[in-house]
Motif scaffolding. Structure first.
Motif, short mmCIF file in Angstrom:
data_model
loop_
_atom_site.label_atom_id
_atom_site.label_comp_id
_atom_site.label_asym_id
_atom_site.label_seq_id
_atom_site.Cartn_x
_atom_site.Cartn_y
_atom_site.Cartn_z
N ASN A 15 56.03 38.06 82.25
CA ASN A 15 55.70 38.78 83.57
C ASN A 15 53.97 39.25 83.46
O ASN A 15 53.82 39.83 82.56
CB ASN A 15 56.52 40.13 83.39
CG ASN A 15 56.21 41.32 84.69
OD1 ASN A 15 54.79 41.42 84.81
ND2 ASN A 15 56.95 41.79 85.40
N ASN A 16 53.45 38.50 84.24
CA ASN A 16 52.11 38.78 84.09
C ASN A 16 51.50 39.97 84.15
O ASN A 16 50.56 40.34 83.67
CB ASN A 16 51.26 37.87 85.38
CG ASN A 16 51.62 38.08 86.56
OD1 ASN A 16 52.21 39.10 87.03
ND2 ASN A 16 51.55 37.32 87.40
N LEU A 17 52.01 41.20 84.96
CA LEU A 17 51.48 42.51 84.60
C LEU A 17 51.66 43.07 83.44
O LEU A 17 50.56 43.47 82.94
CB LEU A 17 52.22 43.27 85.69
CG LEU A 17 51.54 44.82 85.86
CD1 LEU A 17 50.16 44.62 86.69
CD2 LEU A 17 52.44 45.51 86.91
N LEU A 18 52.99 42.98 82.89
CA LEU A 18 53.04 43.34 81.49
C LEU A 18 52.19 42.72 80.55
O LEU A 18 51.42 43.32 79.50
CB LEU A 18 54.49 43.22 81.24
CG LEU A 18 55.55 44.15 81.92
CD1 LEU A 18 57.04 43.68 81.46
CD2 LEU A 18 55.26 45.63 81.65
N SER A 19 52.10 41.35 80.91
CA SER A 19 51.20 40.43 79.90
C SER A 19 49.71 41.08 79.94
O SER A 19 49.04 41.25 78.86
CB SER A 19 51.06 39.11 80.10
OG SER A 19 52.45 38.55 80.14
N LEU A 20 49.15 41.11 81.07
CA LEU A 20 47.83 41.34 81.43
C LEU A 20 47.62 43.03 80.74
O LEU A 20 46.61 43.27 80.05
CB LEU A 20 47.59 41.53 82.83
CG LEU A 20 47.47 40.12 83.36
CD1 LEU A 20 47.55 40.27 84.90
CD2 LEU A 20 46.17 39.46 83.00
N TYR A 21 48.52 43.79 80.80
CA TYR A 21 48.31 45.35 80.56
C TYR A 21 48.53 45.21 79.07
O TYR A 21 47.82 46.07 78.14
CB TYR A 21 49.44 46.32 81.07
CG TYR A 21 48.98 46.96 82.20
CD1 TYR A 21 47.92 47.82 82.08
CD2 TYR A 21 49.34 46.51 83.43
CE1 TYR A 21 47.37 48.52 83.34
CE2 TYR A 21 48.80 47.16 84.72
CZ TYR A 21 47.80 48.06 84.66
OH TYR A 21 47.29 48.60 85.50
N SER A 22 49.28 44.48 78.30
CA SER A 22 49.46 44.25 76.95
C SER A 22 48.15 43.93 76.19
O SER A 22 48.04 43.99 74.99
CB SER A 22 50.50 43.61 76.38
OG SER A 22 50.39 42.26 76.80
N LEU A 23 47.43 43.20 76.89
CA LEU A 23 45.98 42.55 76.17
C LEU A 23 44.96 43.53 76.73
O LEU A 23 43.81 43.39 75.98
CB LEU A 23 45.73 41.26 77.08
CG LEU A 23 46.77 40.08 76.89
CD1 LEU A 23 46.44 38.89 77.77
CD2 LEU A 23 46.92 39.60 75.25
N LYS A 24 45.15 44.44 77.38
CA LYS A 24 44.04 45.44 77.99
C LYS A 24 43.12 45.75 76.93
O LYS A 24 41.91 45.91 76.82
CB LYS A 24 44.33 46.18 79.05
CG LYS A 24 43.55 47.13 79.73
CD LYS A 24 43.73 47.90 80.73
CE LYS A 24 42.78 48.79 81.21
NZ LYS A 24 43.39 50.02 82.10
N GLU A 25 43.84 46.64 76.17
CA GLU A 25 43.33 47.57 75.01
C GLU A 25 42.44 46.62 73.86
O GLU A 25 41.15 47.00 73.77
CB GLU A 25 44.40 48.42 74.05
CG GLU A 25 43.50 49.18 73.30
CD GLU A 25 44.51 50.22 72.53
OE1 GLU A 25 44.24 50.46 71.38
OE2 GLU A 25 45.65 50.45 73.31
N ARG A 26 42.98 45.54 73.40
CA ARG A 26 42.31 44.72 72.78
C ARG A 26 41.48 43.71 73.33
O ARG A 26 40.31 43.34 72.41
CB ARG A 26 43.43 44.11 71.64
CG ARG A 26 42.90 43.26 70.55
CD ARG A 26 43.92 42.55 69.75
NE ARG A 26 43.24 41.90 68.60
CZ ARG A 26 44.16 41.30 67.73
NH1 ARG A 26 45.36 41.26 67.90
NH2 ARG A 26 43.22 40.52 66.69
#
Length: 154
Positions: A15-26
């Motif tokens: 899921n690209n939304l979950l993937s993008l958000y999981s990368l956001k902080e780092r």
């Protein structure tokens, strides 16, 4: 392998939304290229992995806006975004990209596939699009891309 360094190249399937958000902080401001292959919103169902392709247009645009806003935050100042799409939402997506990526160049590239592999009576072509979103000053291999993508300028 469980440790991922900032120098690692990653391909994430999901899921690209979950993937993008999981990368956001780092990875905020640290990614050079993002490729997104969203649902094309077609009239027919696919036999492969299926998104909800029955969005109405406003729902689909909201779906995409959420992803594109996060993607923009992840990109480096010279980072690029590529989005694959077909004819159903290409025009709307291009307008949305122009709104979100105001200081970028938007280039729509047409990709033509011949489904039957040969040109014969009854041949069929399918058009898809790759939309490239690049900073106006983007250099690729020390070459500046001109506004028409016809030439590289050294």
């Amino acid at each position: 392998m469980t440790d991922i360094s900032l120098n690692d190249n990653l391909i994430i399937k999901g899921n690209n939304l979950l993937s993008l958000y999981s990368l956001k902080e780092r990875y905020q401001g640290k990614i050079k290229l993002i490729y997104i292959d969203p649902p094309y919103n077609p009239d027919s169902k696919s036999n492969t992995f299926v998104y909800n392709n029955g969005f109405n247009e406003s729902t689909w645009l909201t779906f995409m806006k959420n992803r594109l806003e996060v993607a923009k935050k992840l990109l480096t100042s010279d980072g690029c975004l590529i989005v694959a799409i077909d004819k159903n939402e290409q025009a709307e997506l291009t307008v949305l990209l122009k709104e979100i990526f105001r200081n970028y160049e938007i280039h729509v590239i047409t990709i033509v596939h011949n489904l039957q592999g040969t040109q014969a009576v009854g041949f069929s072509y399918v058009h898809e699009y790759a939309i490239f979103v690049i900073p106006s000053s983007k250099l690729i291999n020390k070459r500046k891309i001109d506004a028409e993508w016809r030439d590289f300028i050294y």
